[in-house]
Design an enzyme around this catalytic site. Structure first.
Site, PDB file in Angstrom:
ATOM      1  N   THR A 203       0.801  -1.227   0.000  1.00 47.87           N
ATOM      2  CA  THR A 203       0.000   0.000   0.000  1.00 47.87           C
ATOM      3  C   THR A 203       0.833   1.278   0.000  1.00 47.87           C
ATOM      4  O   THR A 203       1.796   1.403   0.760  1.00 47.87           O
ATOM      5  CB  THR A 203      -0.925  -0.003   1.231  1.00 47.87           C
ATOM      6  OG1 THR A 203      -1.695  -1.204   1.209  1.00 47.87           O
ATOM      7  CG2 THR A 203      -1.862   1.195   1.212  1.00 47.87           C
TER       8      THR A 203
ATOM      9  N   LYS B 214      -1.150  -0.982  -4.268  1.00 50.80           N
ATOM     10  CA  LYS B 214      -2.465  -0.444  -3.892  1.00 50.80           C
ATOM     11  C   LYS B 214      -2.271   1.021  -3.543  1.00 50.80           C
ATOM     12  O   LYS B 214      -1.544   1.356  -2.611  1.00 50.80           O
ATOM     13  CB  LYS B 214      -3.003  -1.222  -2.696  1.00 50.80           C
ATOM     14  CG  LYS B 214      -4.235  -0.612  -2.063  1.00 50.80           C
ATOM     15  CD  LYS B 214      -4.964  -1.661  -1.262  1.00 50.80           C
ATOM     16  CE  LYS B 214      -5.929  -1.049  -0.268  1.00 50.80           C
ATOM     17  NZ  LYS B 214      -6.761  -2.096   0.353  1.00 50.80           N
TER      18      LYS B 214
ATOM     19  N   LYS C 129      -3.691   4.587  -2.331  1.00 51.20           N
ATOM     20  CA  LYS C 129      -4.784   5.231  -1.614  1.00 51.20           C
ATOM     21  C   LYS C 129      -5.120   6.557  -2.277  1.00 51.20           C
ATOM     22  O   LYS C 129      -4.220   7.351  -2.602  1.00 51.20           O
ATOM     23  CB  LYS C 129      -4.372   5.472  -0.156  1.00 51.20           C
ATOM     24  CG  LYS C 129      -4.177   4.183   0.648  1.00 51.20           C
ATOM     25  CD  LYS C 129      -5.499   3.510   0.967  1.00 51.20           C
ATOM     26  CE  LYS C 129      -5.316   2.414   2.005  1.00 51.20           C
ATOM     27  NZ  LYS C 129      -6.611   1.772   2.347  1.00 51.20           N
TER      28      LYS C 129
ATOM     29  N   ASP D 221      -7.719   2.505  -3.803  1.00 50.44           N
ATOM     30  CA  ASP D 221      -8.659   2.464  -2.674  1.00 50.44           C
ATOM     31  C   ASP D 221      -8.993   3.890  -2.260  1.00 50.44           C
ATOM     32  O   ASP D 221      -8.124   4.635  -1.818  1.00 50.44           O
ATOM     33  CB  ASP D 221      -8.038   1.701  -1.499  1.00 50.44           C
ATOM     34  CG  ASP D 221      -9.018   1.495  -0.355  1.00 50.44           C
ATOM     35  OD1 ASP D 221     -10.176   1.961  -0.462  1.00 50.44           O
ATOM     36  OD2 ASP D 221      -8.639   0.849   0.647  1.00 50.44           O
TER      37      ASP D 221
ATOM     38  N   GLU E 263     -11.494   0.354  -4.988  1.00 48.35           N
ATOM     39  CA  GLU E 263     -12.062  -0.101  -3.730  1.00 48.35           C
ATOM     40  C   GLU E 263     -12.829   1.035  -3.058  1.00 48.35           C
ATOM     41  O   GLU E 263     -12.325   2.161  -2.972  1.00 48.35           O
ATOM     42  CB  GLU E 263     -10.877  -0.540  -2.849  1.00 48.35           C
ATOM     43  CG  GLU E 263     -11.225  -1.507  -1.771  1.00 48.35           C
ATOM     44  CD  GLU E 263      -9.964  -1.931  -1.007  1.00 48.35           C
ATOM     45  OE1 GLU E 263      -8.912  -2.179  -1.620  1.00 48.35           O
ATOM     46  OE2 GLU E 263     -10.055  -2.021   0.220  1.00 48.35           O
TER      47      GLU E 263
ATOM     48  N   CYS F 194      -6.655  -6.250   5.347  1.00 44.62           N
ATOM     49  CA  CYS F 194      -6.277  -6.227   6.760  1.00 44.62           C
ATOM     50  C   CYS F 194      -6.481  -4.853   7.360  1.00 44.62           C
ATOM     51  O   CYS F 194      -6.518  -3.856   6.648  1.00 44.62           O
ATOM     52  CB  CYS F 194      -4.823  -6.653   6.931  1.00 44.62           C
ATOM     53  SG  CYS F 194      -3.640  -5.628   6.021  1.00 44.62           S
TER      54      CYS F 194
HETATM   55 MG   LIG Z   1      -9.999  -0.602   1.777  1.00 48.80          MG
END
Ligand SMILES: [Mg+2]
Length: 359
Positions: free
Chosen positions: A136, A161, A163, A191, A217, A294
């Protein structure tokens, strides 16, 4: 197999510090508190962890502490070899408090695995030992995001991933720069942590179509399933529900109105491995892809997530990376992340031990 009685439940909060402060659309923090849990039986001890995220489940370290106090009496009279039955009884006492229950459920599986000499994954019929994980990138300055992406690529990660969700224009710019820097072969997932309005989310998916984003996401508010569906219907990029999904009831609603293509299952949101297995199965039966995600979990939670994911045929990908950004760790053994791949080992239970003095 001899029945294994639970003699005691002990737990203690531990503060985990992050290597760098973490910024996402709805949170900003530099440490987190997790509850380390131990179940003592007449043979073995089981280790678990409850890592609460108040924004997602409404639980914090205090509510987890109180919940465990309430569950202790019932647990101590129970047996480890019927985890489903035990978790059902705990659900009757506390229908919510899923993070607290997840910690207990994980400790039960660890004890059960040690009791039978099998890894938790094996116990559940798993055959795999490794799965690629995403890693992330929080919301940081453009050049920092790009540097981080390049570093992860160099370390062997193949799925990033990213953000987003604070500023759609800035998000698009970051994603373009990251794509340019890492090339076409790295997968990028996004996300938004509920950060966009429905209108913003739809326009974001249209404008970023050419960047090569695998899925988005939780673009919109958790309680706006209709909005999520509107985004899904308008978008060429698949849409994943995360904060909108905490329970089997949420999953049923998502399936009913076809609100998402994919879901993010976290042990801490759904109440542990038992509940996660059931939800992954239901999702698969309904053509919904599953990622295991998680909270800010240590090695204990992440290892449990890997045992669940390798055992469930419903899980397609994992995003189990939180422990990599922690300065202090509570356990040794368990999961190892090597070149973007999480691997677990065929050792009894979760295959890990708490460090000296943790609990
Ligand atoms: Mg998420």
């Amino acid at each position: 197999m001899a029945s294994m009685r639970i003699l005691d439940l002990v737990y203690r909060p531990v503060r985990i510090y992050l290597k760098e402060p973490f910024v996402i659309a709805n949170e900003n923090y530099s440490y987190c508190d997790v509850m380390v849990i131990k179940i003592k039986t007449d043979g073995f001890e089981g280790v678990g962890e409850a890592a609460p995220d108040e924004v997602v489940t409404g639980e914090n370290i205090k509510t987890v502490f109180r919940a465990l106090g309430k569950l202790k009496k019932t647990l101590v009279k129970s047996h480890v070899d019927d985890i489903g039955e035990t978790m059902y009884k705990l659900g009757e006492i506390l229908p919510l408090n899923r993070t607290a229950k997840a910690g207990v459920d994980i400790a039960l599986y660890d004890a059960m695995g040690k009791h039978t000499g099998k890894s938790v994954s094996r116990l559940l019929g798993g055959r795999k030992l490794r799965m690629e994980t995403s890693v992330t990138i929080g919301i940081t300055r453009l050049e920092d995001s790009v540097m981080e992406a390049v570093r992860y690529k160099r370390d062997g990660f193949k799925v990033l991933k990213v953000k987003v969700g604070l500023d759609a224009c800035e998000d698009e710019r970051r994603l373009r720069l990251i794509r340019e820097a890492v090339g076409e072969r790295i997968r990028i997932i996004v996300d938004a942590n509920q950060g966009y309005s429905v209108k913003e989310a739809i326009s974001f998916t249209k404008r970023t179509r050419d960047i090569g984003i695998n899925f988005v996401e939780q673009p919109v508010r958790a309680d706006d399933l209709k909005g999520l569906k509107a985004v899904r219907d308008a978008s060429d990029i698949p849409i994943m529900a995360d904060e909108s999904l905490n329970s089997p009831e949420d999953l049923a609603r998502i399936i009913k109105i076809k609100a998402a293509d994919m879901i993010n299952i976290k042990l801490m949101k759904v109440g542990g491995i038992s509940a996660a297995l059931e939800m992954a199965r239901t999702a698969k039966e309904n053509g919904i892809m599953v990622m295991t995600g998680c909270m800010d979990e240590t090695k204990v939670g992440i290892t449990a997530g890997m045992h669940f994911s390798t055992a469930s045929s419903g899980v397609d990908l994992v995003d189990l990376d939180s422990y990599l950004s922690h300065r202090n760790e509570i356990a040794v053994g368990g999961v190892a992340t090597i070149k973007g791949v999480n691997r677990i080992y065929n050792e009894p239970g979760l295959g890990l031990m708490l460090k000296e003095g943790v609990l």
